[in-house]
Scaffold this active site. Structure first.
Site, PDB file in Angstrom:
ATOM      1  N   CYS A 173     -60.578 -31.315  68.198  1.00 53.46           N
ATOM      2  CA  CYS A 173     -61.651 -31.740  69.125  1.00 53.46           C
ATOM      3  C   CYS A 173     -62.063 -30.628  70.084  1.00 53.46           C
ATOM      4  O   CYS A 173     -63.076 -30.750  70.776  1.00 53.46           O
ATOM      5  CB  CYS A 173     -61.195 -32.945  69.928  1.00 53.46           C
ATOM      6  SG  CYS A 173     -60.822 -34.365  68.917  1.00 53.46           S
ATOM      7  N   ASN A 205     -64.838 -41.385  69.885  1.00 51.15           N
ATOM      8  CA  ASN A 205     -64.433 -39.975  69.886  1.00 51.15           C
ATOM      9  C   ASN A 205     -65.083 -39.277  68.684  1.00 51.15           C
ATOM     10  O   ASN A 205     -64.665 -39.495  67.544  1.00 51.15           O
ATOM     11  CB  ASN A 205     -62.900 -39.907  69.804  1.00 51.15           C
ATOM     12  CG  ASN A 205     -62.375 -38.476  69.759  1.00 51.15           C
ATOM     13  OD1 ASN A 205     -63.132 -37.522  69.594  1.00 51.15           O
ATOM     14  ND2 ASN A 205     -61.071 -38.332  69.891  1.00 51.15           N
ATOM     15  N   HIS A 250     -64.521 -33.940  76.960  1.00 49.63           N
ATOM     16  CA  HIS A 250     -64.388 -34.503  75.606  1.00 49.63           C
ATOM     17  C   HIS A 250     -64.192 -36.011  75.744  1.00 49.63           C
ATOM     18  O   HIS A 250     -63.422 -36.482  76.589  1.00 49.63           O
ATOM     19  CB  HIS A 250     -63.188 -33.852  74.917  1.00 49.63           C
ATOM     20  CG  HIS A 250     -62.826 -34.493  73.621  1.00 49.63           C
ATOM     21  ND1 HIS A 250     -63.771 -34.880  72.704  1.00 49.63           N
ATOM     22  CD2 HIS A 250     -61.610 -34.830  73.092  1.00 49.63           C
ATOM     23  CE1 HIS A 250     -63.160 -35.418  71.661  1.00 49.63           C
ATOM     24  NE2 HIS A 250     -61.846 -35.399  71.871  1.00 49.63           N
TER      25      HIS A 250
HETATM   26  N1  ACO Z   1     -55.735 -53.194  68.824  1.00 47.98           N
HETATM   27  C1  ACO Z   1     -54.733 -53.930  69.312  1.00 47.98           C
HETATM   28  N2  ACO Z   1     -53.495 -53.461  69.549  1.00 47.98           N
HETATM   29  C2  ACO Z   1     -53.286 -52.173  69.272  1.00 47.98           C
HETATM   30  C3  ACO Z   1     -54.290 -51.318  68.756  1.00 47.98           C
HETATM   31  C4  ACO Z   1     -55.544 -51.899  68.539  1.00 47.98           C
HETATM   32  N3  ACO Z   1     -56.591 -51.175  68.050  1.00 47.98           N
HETATM   33  N4  ACO Z   1     -53.787 -50.083  68.601  1.00 47.98           N
HETATM   34  C5  ACO Z   1     -52.506 -50.134  69.005  1.00 47.98           C
HETATM   35  N5  ACO Z   1     -52.204 -51.387  69.395  1.00 47.98           N
HETATM   36  C6  ACO Z   1     -50.927 -51.885  69.889  1.00 47.98           C
HETATM   37  C7  ACO Z   1     -49.766 -51.028  69.446  1.00 47.98           C
HETATM   38  O1  ACO Z   1     -49.322 -51.400  68.147  1.00 47.98           O
HETATM   39  C8  ACO Z   1     -48.748 -51.336  70.509  1.00 47.98           C
HETATM   40  O2  ACO Z   1     -48.137 -52.562  70.206  1.00 47.98           O
HETATM   41  P1  ACO Z   1     -46.539 -52.746  70.455  1.00 47.98           P
HETATM   42  O3  ACO Z   1     -46.342 -52.557  71.922  1.00 47.98           O
HETATM   43  O4  ACO Z   1     -46.278 -54.126  69.947  1.00 47.98           O
HETATM   44  O5  ACO Z   1     -45.883 -51.671  69.625  1.00 47.98           O
HETATM   45  C9  ACO Z   1     -49.593 -51.535  71.765  1.00 47.98           C
HETATM   46  O6  ACO Z   1     -50.918 -51.821  71.300  1.00 47.98           O
HETATM   47  C10 ACO Z   1     -49.637 -50.323  72.677  1.00 47.98           C
HETATM   48  O7  ACO Z   1     -49.910 -49.175  71.871  1.00 47.98           O
HETATM   49  P2  ACO Z   1     -49.945 -47.732  72.492  1.00 47.98           P
HETATM   50  O8  ACO Z   1     -50.109 -46.730  71.401  1.00 47.98           O
HETATM   51  O9  ACO Z   1     -48.777 -47.586  73.411  1.00 47.98           O
HETATM   52  O10 ACO Z   1     -51.300 -47.834  73.373  1.00 47.98           O
HETATM   53  P3  ACO Z   1     -51.877 -46.782  74.347  1.00 47.98           P
HETATM   54  O11 ACO Z   1     -52.108 -47.433  75.645  1.00 47.98           O
HETATM   55  O12 ACO Z   1     -51.106 -45.487  74.322  1.00 47.98           O
HETATM   56  O13 ACO Z   1     -53.315 -46.518  73.708  1.00 47.98           O
HETATM   57  C11 ACO Z   1     -54.482 -44.850  72.436  1.00 47.98           C
HETATM   58  C12 ACO Z   1     -53.415 -45.950  72.414  1.00 47.98           C
HETATM   59  C13 ACO Z   1     -55.808 -45.481  72.779  1.00 47.98           C
HETATM   60  C14 ACO Z   1     -54.537 -44.225  71.052  1.00 47.98           C
HETATM   61  C15 ACO Z   1     -54.117 -43.781  73.488  1.00 47.98           C
HETATM   62  O14 ACO Z   1     -52.775 -43.424  73.339  1.00 47.98           O
HETATM   63  C16 ACO Z   1     -54.992 -42.551  73.418  1.00 47.98           C
HETATM   64  O15 ACO Z   1     -56.172 -42.609  73.664  1.00 47.98           O
HETATM   65  N6  ACO Z   1     -54.383 -41.390  73.148  1.00 47.98           N
HETATM   66  C17 ACO Z   1     -55.108 -40.132  73.168  1.00 47.98           C
HETATM   67  C18 ACO Z   1     -55.873 -39.923  71.911  1.00 47.98           C
HETATM   68  C19 ACO Z   1     -56.685 -38.659  72.044  1.00 47.98           C
HETATM   69  O16 ACO Z   1     -57.025 -38.250  73.121  1.00 47.98           O
HETATM   70  N7  ACO Z   1     -57.010 -37.994  70.970  1.00 47.98           N
HETATM   71  C20 ACO Z   1     -57.792 -36.770  71.221  1.00 47.98           C
HETATM   72  C21 ACO Z   1     -57.726 -35.815  70.284  1.00 47.98           C
HETATM   73  S1  ACO Z   1     -58.557 -36.337  68.834  1.00 47.98           S
HETATM   74  C22 ACO Z   1     -58.770 -34.953  67.790  1.00 47.98           C
HETATM   75  O17 ACO Z   1     -58.439 -33.828  68.081  1.00 47.98           O
HETATM   76  C23 ACO Z   1     -59.335 -35.262  66.415  1.00 47.98           C
END
Ligand code: ACO
Length: 330
Positions: free
Chosen positions: A116, A286, A256
């Site tokens: 990204c 994203n 970003h």
């Molecule tokens: N819908 C419902 N529940 C979900 C979903 C969904 N789409 N996705 C995950 N969950 C659940 C998980 O299974 C987990 O359940 P559990 O507690 O029973 O195990 C719970 O929700 C919490 O999951 P987390 O992964 O801890 O959620 P988090 O608050 O960390 O959010 C997210 C996840 C949105 C992916 C976040 O971590 C994030 O944005 N990370 C950064 C990503 C990023 O910036 N990428 C950039 C680079 S991209 C590139 O270079 C191509």
């Protein structure tokens, strides 16, 4: 800049495909909810490329829009750089395909793949060619078709990404304005946190890699999130230092668009009000390398960037990688 020639942006364009996939549509595909996605990411919907379309097609649309905006013909372009984590092929370069499709017959062309952060790296690279006097007109494009690389049954990643492209034209500017500072970096120890494991030379595609889903994006979301919050702070701080500015000087921050919570954390850290930060993650999700140029184009079209404004771009992503750019708008 480390040279005598200043560099500015002479035109911009972007393209997002018309197909919209809302969170409500996703609710029918995987176990998720509109509320979860909005609260955790800020995303409401994303655009998906149509059947048969790919990254070079979106890049071509953005490039043509940019050339129209700049009033420049494709034949005048000296170099095309395409930043993408989802190129049409491992090779040939997507930039070569775009070079042909827009008719930039006099242009050199190459790709950059740094997740990204790609657009920021490509912008810095393109600027060096103009600054050094090697080329006069450089087209820098961030383009992605991540919908093709996402596992649509994996709720942890499929709700995050969207397709799109943005392009800018770099030319020689005047001293004291244009692209005034860059800060680029990487931390390869995080290479496994965000990757597409199979299909390259390390793990060639096979029926086994397909069975295991290794041809899809894999991401340790929490770890990437922590990295992003830390590195946005560090990268913006560094780029401001390099051009002798402070957070109070920022006219428009264009981060970003990976997660609204990451953006809000940066605003809080730097004391930047929401009217000075560009957010469109709700509409597009994203779009990786395309997110910063799309957001910059939209902000300009909406009259949110004015001559003389200090515009700060910041991005992070696979690698792990990060980068920031400071522009005095001209
Ligand atoms: N819908 C419902 N529940 C979900 C979903 C969904 N789409 N996705 C995950 N969950 C659940 C998980 O299974 C987990 O359940 P559990 O507690 O029973 O195990 C719970 O929700 C919490 O999951 P987390 O992964 O801890 O959620 P988090 O608050 O960390 O959010 C997210 C996840 C949105 C992916 C976040 O971590 C994030 O944005 N990370 C950064 C990503 C990023 O910036 N990428 C950039 C680079 S991209 C590139 O270079 C191509």
């Amino acid at each position: 800049m480390y040279s005598t020639r200043p560099v500015k942006i002479a035109g911009m364009g972007y393209y997002v495909p018309p197909n919209v996939l809302t969170n409500f549509d996703l609710e029918k595909m995987v176990e998720t909810s509109d509320a979860w996605i909005r609260e955790r990411t800020g995303i409401r919907e994303r655009r998906l490329a149509g059947r048969g379309a790919s990254t070079s097609d979106l890049a071509t649309e953005a490039a043509m829009a940019c050339l129209r905006d700049a009033g420049v013909t494709a034949r005048e372009i000296d170099l095309i750089i395409v930043a993408s984590a989802s190129p049409d092929y491992l090779f040939p370069a997507t930039a070569c395909i775009v070079q042909h499709s827009i008719g930039a017959v006099n242009a050199a062309a190459f790709d950059m793949e740094i997740g990204c952060t790609g657009f920021i790296y490509a912008l810095a690279t393109g600027a060096q060619f103009v600054a050094a006097g090697m080329y006069r007109k450089v087209l820098v494009i961030g383009a992605e078709c991540l919908s093709r690389l996402v596992n649509w049954s994996d709720r942890t990643t499929c709700c995050l990404f969207g397709d799109g492209a943005g392009a800018v034209l770099l030319v020689e500017g005047s001293h004291g304005e244009g692209l005034v500072a860059f800060h680029l970096g990487a931390d390869g120890s995080g290479k496994d946190l965000l990757s597409l494991p199979a299909g390259g030379a390390r793990m060639p595609a096979s029926s086994e890699t397909v069975e295991k889903g290794l041809h899809y994006i894999h991401m340790e979301g929490k770890a990437v999130f922590k990295f992003a919050v830390k590195i946005v702070d560090a990268a913006v701080t560094k780029v401001l230092e390099k051009c002798g500015k402070t957070p109070q000087d920022i006219g428009v921050l264009i981060p970003h668009q990976a997660n609204l919570r990451i953006i809000e954390s940066a605003c809080e850290r730097f004391g930047i009000s929401r009217d000075r930060v560009v957010v469109n993650i709700d509409k597009y999700g994203n779009t990786s390398s395309a997110s910063v140029p799309i957001a910059m184009c939209e902000a300009l079209h909406e009259g949110r960037i004015e001559k003389g404004d200090l515009v700060v771009l910041v991005a992070f992503g696979a690698g792990l990688s990060y980068g920031a750019a400071a522009i005095i708008w001209s």
